[in-house]
Design a protein around this motif. Sequence first.
Motif, mmCIF file in Angstrom:
data_model
loop_
_atom_site.group_PDB
_atom_site.id
_atom_site.type_symbol
_atom_site.label_atom_id
_atom_site.label_comp_id
_atom_site.label_asym_id
_atom_site.label_seq_id
_atom_site.Cartn_x
_atom_site.Cartn_y
_atom_site.Cartn_z
ATOM 1 N N GLN A 102 0.813 -1.210 0.000
ATOM 2 C CA GLN A 102 0.000 0.000 0.000
ATOM 3 C C GLN A 102 0.853 1.270 0.000
ATOM 4 O OE1 GLN A 102 -3.055 -0.019 -0.549
ATOM 5 N NE2 GLN A 102 -4.019 -1.854 0.257
ATOM 6 N N PRO A 122 -10.745 -1.191 8.601
ATOM 7 C CA PRO A 122 -10.793 -1.140 7.133
ATOM 8 C C PRO A 122 -11.405 0.147 6.589
ATOM 9 C CG PRO A 122 -11.513 -3.280 7.919
ATOM 10 C CD PRO A 122 -11.396 -2.398 9.120
ATOM 11 N N ARG A 123 -12.281 0.773 7.352
ATOM 12 C CA ARG A 123 -12.918 2.012 6.900
ATOM 13 C C ARG A 123 -11.950 3.181 6.904
ATOM 14 N NH1 ARG A 123 -17.768 1.661 11.106
ATOM 15 N NH2 ARG A 123 -15.899 1.192 12.363
ATOM 16 N N ARG A 124 -10.803 3.020 7.576
ATOM 17 C CA ARG A 124 -9.815 4.089 7.660
ATOM 18 C C ARG A 124 -8.624 3.820 6.745
ATOM 19 N NH1 ARG A 124 -10.908 8.541 8.789
ATOM 20 N NH2 ARG A 124 -8.994 9.033 9.942
ATOM 21 N N ARG A 125 -8.769 2.871 5.822
ATOM 22 C CA ARG A 125 -7.662 2.475 4.949
ATOM 23 C C ARG A 125 -7.102 3.656 4.143
ATOM 24 N NH1 ARG A 125 -10.099 -1.104 2.444
ATOM 25 N NH2 ARG A 125 -9.185 -3.050 3.210
ATOM 26 N N LYS A 126 -7.971 4.433 3.518
ATOM 27 C CA LYS A 126 -7.508 5.547 2.682
ATOM 28 C C LYS A 126 -6.713 6.558 3.493
ATOM 29 C CE LYS A 126 -9.067 9.132 -0.538
ATOM 30 N NZ LYS A 126 -10.240 9.760 -1.215
ATOM 31 N N VAL A 129 -3.249 5.078 4.444
ATOM 32 C CA VAL A 129 -2.292 5.063 3.326
ATOM 33 C C VAL A 129 -1.757 6.471 3.066
ATOM 34 C CG1 VAL A 129 -2.029 4.656 0.847
ATOM 35 C CG2 VAL A 129 -3.252 2.995 2.269
ATOM 36 N N GLU A 153 -0.840 -4.728 3.167
ATOM 37 C CA GLU A 153 -2.050 -5.242 3.799
ATOM 38 C C GLU A 153 -2.247 -6.700 3.409
ATOM 39 O OE1 GLU A 153 -6.889 -4.296 3.864
ATOM 40 O OE2 GLU A 153 -5.582 -3.385 2.352
ATOM 41 N N ASP A 155 -3.897 -9.646 2.131
ATOM 42 C CA ASP A 155 -5.070 -9.872 1.293
ATOM 43 C C ASP A 155 -5.677 -11.212 1.688
ATOM 44 O OD1 ASP A 155 -6.632 -10.873 -1.004
ATOM 45 O OD2 ASP A 155 -5.961 -9.024 -1.978
ATOM 46 N N TRP A 178 -1.921 -5.619 8.810
ATOM 47 C CA TRP A 178 -0.961 -4.867 8.023
ATOM 48 C C TRP A 178 0.437 -5.103 8.593
ATOM 49 C CZ3 TRP A 178 -2.246 -0.039 4.926
ATOM 50 C CH2 TRP A 178 -3.579 -0.050 4.498
ATOM 51 N N PHE A 206 -6.507 5.527 13.191
ATOM 52 C CA PHE A 206 -6.824 4.641 12.080
ATOM 53 C C PHE A 206 -7.481 3.348 12.564
ATOM 54 C CE2 PHE A 206 -2.936 7.099 11.223
ATOM 55 C CZ PHE A 206 -3.470 7.966 10.279
#
Length: 225
Positions: A102, A122-126, A129, A153, A155, A178, A206
């Motif tokens: 990422q 997962p909702r804070r991924r953006k 990154v 991350e 998968d 992660w 995060f």
Amino acid sequence: MPLLGKGMLITLTEVSARDERDYNEWYNREHIDERVNLPGFHRARRYVAVRATPKYLATYECDTVDDLATPAYLDRLANQTPWSQSVMARFTHFTRFTLRIQADRTHGVGGVLATVRFVPDPRRRKALVEWLSEQALPKLIARPGLLGAAVGENDLEVAHAPLQDKSMDHPKAEEAEWIALIEGTDVAAVGAATRALFTQRRLRPFGVEIAPTIGTWRFLFGNQR
């Protein structure tokens, strides 16, 4: 120089002391070379723990994480060499991660590696990154003794492919963990810089609720094509 691809396999392994000589010979003379020559793979490196557990860690860089779920790769897992079968049957610890990279701010190859394992929301991924790519990693690798850093991350779909293919038997991961990898030249510098950055306080925005697991490792062997 960045990592050689956007996918990475990481394995954490250990054997009993009486089996270490054969284990290390197998890794250095057969296993690394075998994996590096698979389609999509480019480089593999292995490390021994300085301040970490279990004792051994290996990284395998590939074009994409999907290279870790191809029919050719799964067939290799299902049809190990006799030496591989013998050594792997003696593992006392085995953990496997299939990472989608990422963020990558790698500048060079160092003899020391720090790893950070954590589970964000997962909702804070953006947002995570963006923080890693634009703030955290650039500042980290500017410090003396640091050479590069990347974060991937796990998968879960790719991680579970061997289970679906029945080519491996290992616990099914339920959370997208992660892993950050920080390279450098000095154990103390790399460890201190990593622990200063990857605190639970810094990661809490995060969604990281449990303190990250941090380890330091010394380079043993690698190969690439």
